[in-house]
Structures are given as C-alpha cells and as structure tokens.
Design an enzyme around this catalytic site. Structure first.
Site, PDB file in Angstrom:
ATOM      1  N   CYS A  58       0.820  -1.211   0.000  1.00 41.92           N
ATOM      2  CA  CYS A  58       0.000   0.000   0.000  1.00 41.92           C
ATOM      3  C   CYS A  58       0.853   1.260   0.000  1.00 41.92           C
ATOM      4  CB  CYS A  58      -0.939  -0.013   1.204  1.00 41.92           C
ATOM      5  SG  CYS A  58      -1.884   1.510   1.333  1.00 41.92           S
ATOM      6  N   HIS A  96     -27.310  20.608  -0.925  1.00 37.67           N
ATOM      7  CA  HIS A  96     -27.410  21.255  -2.224  1.00 37.67           C
ATOM      8  C   HIS A  96     -26.450  22.436  -2.343  1.00 37.67           C
ATOM      9  CE1 HIS A  96     -29.400  22.449  -5.919  1.00 37.67           C
ATOM     10  NE2 HIS A  96     -29.461  23.686  -5.465  1.00 37.67           N
TER      11      HIS A  96
END
Ligand code: NDP
Length: 458
Positions: free
Chosen positions: A43, A437
């Site tokens: 990793c 939003h």
C-alpha cells in the site's frame, strides 16, 4: 526470559502486519517483525499511496480546460515526470518512516531480512540468524502476476516498475481490465501518454455493476484511452522504435511500453509453510478460519496472502482483530460483508454492496434507481463528462443492497453510503435524508422513480 524469544513474530511489515504487531506490542507483548523490503508494504511503497499521487498528478491535465471555461487564461502547462517522481519518493520515504517510528514507539523490533519458517515456532532470518516465537503472524501480502506463456513476455512490466519508470513513454499498452489496469490507463492518459487498454473479456471491471462498467469505459474513451476488448497477446516483439504487441485476434499495436495488470498472487514463495505445516487453499492462498488462524494452532495470517478481500483497510481490520483476540482477551472477527471499495479510474468509481446482477441472482426481484447526468461544474464549461448513480433495492424488504457511484469524489461519497448500507438502511429511510445542495451526491437521496431500461417493458 520466556520459552521463546518473542511472544509474537510477524512476517511482513505491510498494512496488516504493522497494525497487528503494533497493537500486540502496545499490550505489553514482546513483538518482532521481519521485512525484506521497506516497511509499509504494498500500500505505502508500491500500491495505493504512490498510485493515488500519480492519479492526482495526472488529473491536472484536464483541469486546464475546466479552468478556461471558468474564465482563467491558462498558459501552456508542462509536466516534469522526474520532478514528480522525486517528490513522490520523498513522501513515500516519510510515510515509511512514520510506520517505523510507530512500531518502535510501541516497543516492537524490526529485522530487515527475508523470513522463512523452519518449524511452527522457529523463524530463520536470512543472514540474521534464527528466532523463536510463541505466536507467528504471516502478513506477506501479494505480488503482481503476469503471463509468461507467449514469446516476448520478458519485455512486459507490471505496476511495480511503473512507479519508477526512468521516463514517461509516448505510447503505452496496458493489459488487463481490473483495478490496476483501469487506474494506470487513466494515469498514463492524463499524463499525456497515448494509451491503449487491452482486455480479454467483453467489458472492463468484471465484478462491478454492468452499468458502472459500461459507464466507466465510455468516460475513459472520452478522455482519450483506447479500449480494445476481447483481445489477448500472442507475442510481444521488440522493434527499432518500441514493442509490437501481436494480438491473437489480429490487429498489431506498437507502443513504447507494455504493462500487464493481470492480477496479484499471494506471496508465499520461500516462506517455509510446509516445514511448519501451514496449508494453502485451492487458490494458493494461506487457508485461515474467521479468526485468521491457519491450519497450525499458533500461526495466523492476514491480508492479501489470505486472498479474502485484497484491500488495505481489510488487512488492517484483520490484523487488528487478530491482536484483539490474542493479546487483549477480546475474541474479535472482521465481518467481510458490505466492504466498500473505490477504483481510482478517471472518472473514479465508488461501490458498496451488490451489483444489480448479483442482487437479482441472490434476491430475485429488485428495484433499480439510476441516474446519469452531467454535474453542474461540467455543464458550466461545456464539458461532456457524465456521472452515474445507481441504487439496487430488494423489492420485498426495500433494503438497499447496493450503491454505485461513478464521478468526481465518488470514493469519498461511497464511504458514507457504506455506513448506511452496513446498518441495513431501507429505501424509505434513505429517502428521508434531506439532500445537501448543490452537490453531486444529492442525487443519491432524490431518486424517486424506479429505473426502467430503454426498450424494456415497465
Ligand atoms: P484484478 O484481479 O482486479 O484484475 C485482473 C485482470 O487481469 C482481470 O481483468 C483479468 O481478466 C485479467 N487477466 C487475468 N489473467 C489474464 C491473462 N492470463 N491474460 C489476460 N488478462 C488476464 O487484478 P489487479 O491486478 O487489477 O489488482 C489486484 C488486486 O489489487 C485487486 O483485486 C484489488 O483487490 C487490489 N487493488 C485495489 C485497488 C483499489 O482498491 N483501488 C487498486 C489496485 C489494486 P478477467 O476479468 O477476465 O479475469
């Protein structure tokens, strides 16, 4: 001094081994770790982390066009591969150093050597003698696999070498249709390399939802990646100007570099598993039970070497569960269900749970909610990148079985969706969540109409 040199000896200092070793050492146990390369494992050293830096680097090429649409006048930008590599290697060295420090601070000892089991309690360390341990944890990870059954296979590189290319090629062929192939095709294309992805099957990213697979392929093509499906190598020939990829189906492709990303295999070579009596499963991975215990009572294995779900956070959780069970008196297993994953393709994918096909197979009737749209950031500058959001819902119980997102930030979005799916969220509960939003993710909680594919009966 106890009967053994160590309470726990860990073979492999990657994500799983380091987490287990550190937690065990913090409990007061005497812990040693052997690592033949650099501390950090796949990793940190040659996988997720350097790959993500390469993705970041490659995304900037697209940003110039976006910026212009928003009123910027960008001068001609150029990319310096060598400068990037130096910065990347500095950061990887820093991160590897943090792993070493954390292990040392916890009291664990690191031995830089290839380890081999001589018996169930004895580990030979190449050039560094022999140690004994009460418990042994194998966390050696995986290695890239590439075919060698056609002429010229010796010219092929894998992702390991792609992290250290002396210079960027002008043309590259990437073979494979999985995570690594798709991610590296995006990286090369973003860095301005003429990129061809060759995959033997009918569509890339086998195992992912079919709508996701098609969507990613279409979006990758928009970004200049040539995708050749149903094609396999017959030979690779060295030419004066590069490599000629001869395909079984015809259609030669000449490139400067040939990279195969055709899977990874558990790294068990030279580990002495037979000497200790550790059994492999049919896939060649170390066979373990739900506590990650092998066929030998005092030997455990975690991470890619067990080939369960080959993802870093999974290896970490398996390693932590092992440490909890064996060193904190708290029997713990890791639940491999509903593990989210991301493909850092361009655009990226975030997915958790079942694909539509898997859900139909396992649950029968399912409701599908699907939306494809251009995000507002894209429409503003006239780009044609589209996002995809898809929910797979069990028709009878209304439980959400799968959530799939393709588009900017989808790996970030899917992390939170994974919390809800892991808790067993239903579609009505999901819909009760108010949207944020204006975001791309708001579409997730505003899909009310079931999706009916074009041409299908309602
Ligand atoms: P994958 O198993 O994902 O994909 C391997 C690909 O190679 C498949 O498309 C497979 O085709 C193809 N293939 C296999 N054998 C051959 C062959 N002989 N000739 C031609 N094609 C072949 O492996 P990767 O190497 O991409 O990645 C390994 C693992 O690493 C992943 O499974 C994942 O767990 C992990 N990973 C995760 C990442 C992330 O979380 N973002 C990133 C990178 C890796 P077919 O589909 O037909 O079998």
């Amino acid at each position: 001094m106890g009967k053994y040199d160590y309470d726990l000896f860990v073979i492999g200092a990657g994500s799983g081994g380091v987490r287990a070793g550190r937690l065990a050492a913090l409990s007061g146990a005497k812990v040693g770790l052997a690592e033949e390369h650099r501390v950090g494992g796949t990793c940190v050293i040659r996988g997720c982390v350097p790959k993500k830096f390469m993705v970041y680097a490659s995304e900037f090429s697209n940003q110039a066009a976006v910026a212009e649409g928003y009123g910027w006048s960008a001068s001609q930008a150029t990319f310096d591969w060598k400068r990037f590599l130096e910065a990347k290697d500095r950061e990887i060295a820093r991160l590897s150093g943090i792993y070493v420090t954390n292990l040392s601070n916890a009291g664990a000892e690191i031995v830089h050597a290839k380890a081999r089991l001589a018996d169930a309690h004895t580990v030979e360390l190449e050039g560094k003698g022999t140690v004994t341990a009460d418990k042994i944890l194998i966390a050696t990870g995986g290695r890239p696999w590439k075919p060698d059954d056609f002429p010229g296979a010796e010219h092929i590189i894998t992702s390991e070498e792609a992290f250290h290319l002396p210079e960027l090629p002008k043309r590259v062929l990437v073979a494979g249709g999985g995570y690594i192939a798709v991610e590296f095709a995006g990286i090369f294309a973003g860095l301005g390399v003429d990129t061809t992805l060759v995959y033997r099957g009918p569509n890339i990213l086998r195992g992912f939802d079919d709508d996701v697979r098609t969507h990613v392929a279409e979006e990758m093509k928009k970004r200049g990646v040539k995708i050749v499906l149903g094609a396999q190598h017959a030979a690779v020939e060295k030419t004066a100007t590069g490599y000629l990829n001869r395909m079984t189906s015809g259609g030669d492709i000449e490139t400067d570099l040939v990279m195969f990303a055709t899977g990874r295999r558990p790294y068990v070579d030279g580990l002495g598993l037979e000497a200790a009596g550790v059994r492999l499963n049919e896939a060649g991975a170390i066979a373990v039970d739900k506590f990650s215990k092998t066929s030998v009572d005092n030997i455990w294995a975690v991470g890619d070497v067990t080939d369960r779900i080959n993802l870093t956070p999974v290896a970490i959780r398996e390693g932590a569960a092992f440490a909890q069970t064996e060193f904190y008196g708290n029997p713990t297993t890791f639940d491999h269900d509903m593990v989210a994953s991301a493909v850092f393709s361009q655009p990226p994918v975030g997915a958790v749970g079942l694909s539509e096909a898997e859900a139909r197979h396992l649950h029968g009737k399912v409701d599908i909610y699907l939306s494809r749209f251009r995000p507002m950031k894209t429409t503003f500058y006239g780009g044609d990148e589209r996002c995809l959001i898809k929910l797979v819902v069990d028709a009878a119980s209304q439980k959400i079985l799968g959530c799939h997102v393709v588009g900017p930030d989808s790996p970030e979005i899917i992390q939170m969706a994974a919390v809800a799916l892991k808790m067993g969220v239903t579609k009505p509960q999901w819909d009760a969540t108010c949207a944020v939003h204006p975001t791309l993710a708001e579409e997730l909680v505003t899909m009310r109409d079931k999706y009916v594919p074009q041409g299908a009966a309602a």
